[in-house]
Design a protein around this motif. Structure first.
Motif, PDB file in Angstrom:
ATOM      1  N   UNK A 227     -56.200 -56.417 -31.768  1.00 13.33           N
ATOM      2  CA  UNK A 227     -57.190 -55.281 -31.152  1.00 13.33           C
ATOM      3  C   UNK A 227     -58.465 -55.247 -31.845  1.00 13.33           C
ATOM      4  N   UNK A 228     -58.659 -55.509 -33.018  1.00 15.91           N
ATOM      5  CA  UNK A 228     -59.848 -55.408 -33.983  1.00 15.91           C
ATOM      6  C   UNK A 228     -60.672 -56.498 -33.252  1.00 15.91           C
ATOM      7  N   UNK A 229     -60.221 -57.873 -33.211  1.00 18.47           N
ATOM      8  CA  UNK A 229     -61.081 -58.966 -32.663  1.00 18.47           C
ATOM      9  C   UNK A 229     -61.701 -58.762 -31.303  1.00 18.47           C
ATOM     10  N   UNK A 230     -60.574 -58.246 -30.552  1.00 22.77           N
ATOM     11  CA  UNK A 230     -61.148 -57.979 -29.144  1.00 22.77           C
ATOM     12  C   UNK A 230     -62.114 -56.802 -28.952  1.00 22.77           C
ATOM     13  N   UNK A 231     -62.155 -55.758 -29.888  1.00 20.20           N
ATOM     14  CA  UNK A 231     -62.839 -54.645 -29.451  1.00 20.20           C
ATOM     15  C   UNK A 231     -64.342 -54.952 -30.315  1.00 20.20           C
TER      16      UNK A 231
END
Length: 224
Positions: free
Chosen positions: A143-147
């Motif tokens: 989630x962190x990497x995508x956002x």
């Protein structure tokens, strides 16, 4: 005087104290974004377009990409009826009321688990992630990497009573938030913030849930 609800949920306070974090959904990613109403105005629940603070989380806090109950919460500062904040909490489910662990974010169908009462009737809310994420499993790092470089979107739907679900809104997160940004210091709690004329049903279960959230916050020292 201590209520029956408070006594019943005292183990939640103890559990939160031992973990020094939320008893429910202890790990998650705090996000900023928008909600955009897609249903016609006045049709169903009074959700309206605006900014949101949200959280994508793991219910039991399993490490890494291991399966868990996937959580999705978001807060709207007002609705179509007034300026009362509205928190929505959903969790991966089978049908509308049965908790269901999942092995990936895309596999989750999120439900409020409790119906929402409104002057025009009783409604249900659910959401599904429409963004394709790289990698498998239920990892918050994904989630962190995508956002960090793109948006994460959810389709939000509503159902009247036991009827079919229809599109209500699109929820879009475009950034990860730090804890000191506006709106980030209040835990999500739909039992005390459910909009101007919206209420979780049934009332007795709402009271029990409110006490459980209260004890969880007290256990980790987050209750004012």
């Amino acid at each position: 005087m201590t209520t029956i609800s408070e006594l019943t949920t005292l183990p939640v306070r103890a559990g939160a104290a031992l973990r020094d974090k939320r008893f429910f959904h202890p790990t998650g990613v705090l996000c900023g974004g928008t909600v955009t109403r897609t249903a016609p105005a006045g049709e169903g629940l009074p959700l309206e377009s605006g900014d949101v603070v949200g959280r994508i989380s793991k219910g039991a806090g399993t490490p890494g990409s291991l399966p868990d109950f996937a959580g999705l919460a978001w807060r709207m500062q007002k609705d179509a009826d007034g300026s009362q904040p509205w928190d929505v909490l959903t969790v991966s489910s089978a049908a509308r009321v049965a908790l269901r662990p999942v092995g990936s974010w895309a596999a989750a169908q999120y439900s409020t688990l409790m119906p929402l009462g409104y002057p025009s009737g009783i409604f249900w809310l659910r959401a599904t992630m429409t963004t394709t994420l790289e990698g498998g499993g239920l990892s918050l790092d994904t989630i962190r990497e995508h956002i960090a470089s793109d948006t994460i979107e959810f389709a939000v739907e509503q159902a009247f009573g036991i009827g079919p679900f229809h599109p209500l809104a699109t929820l879009t997160f475009d950034r990860e938030l730090c804890g000191d940004e506006p709106g980030c210091d209040q835990p999500f709690d739909p039992t005390v913030r459910s909009g101007t004329n919206v209420a979780l049903l049934p009332g007795w279960l709402t009271s029990l849930r409110r006490a459980a959230y209260h004890n969880s916050r007290e256990g980790r020292g987050a209750e004012s």
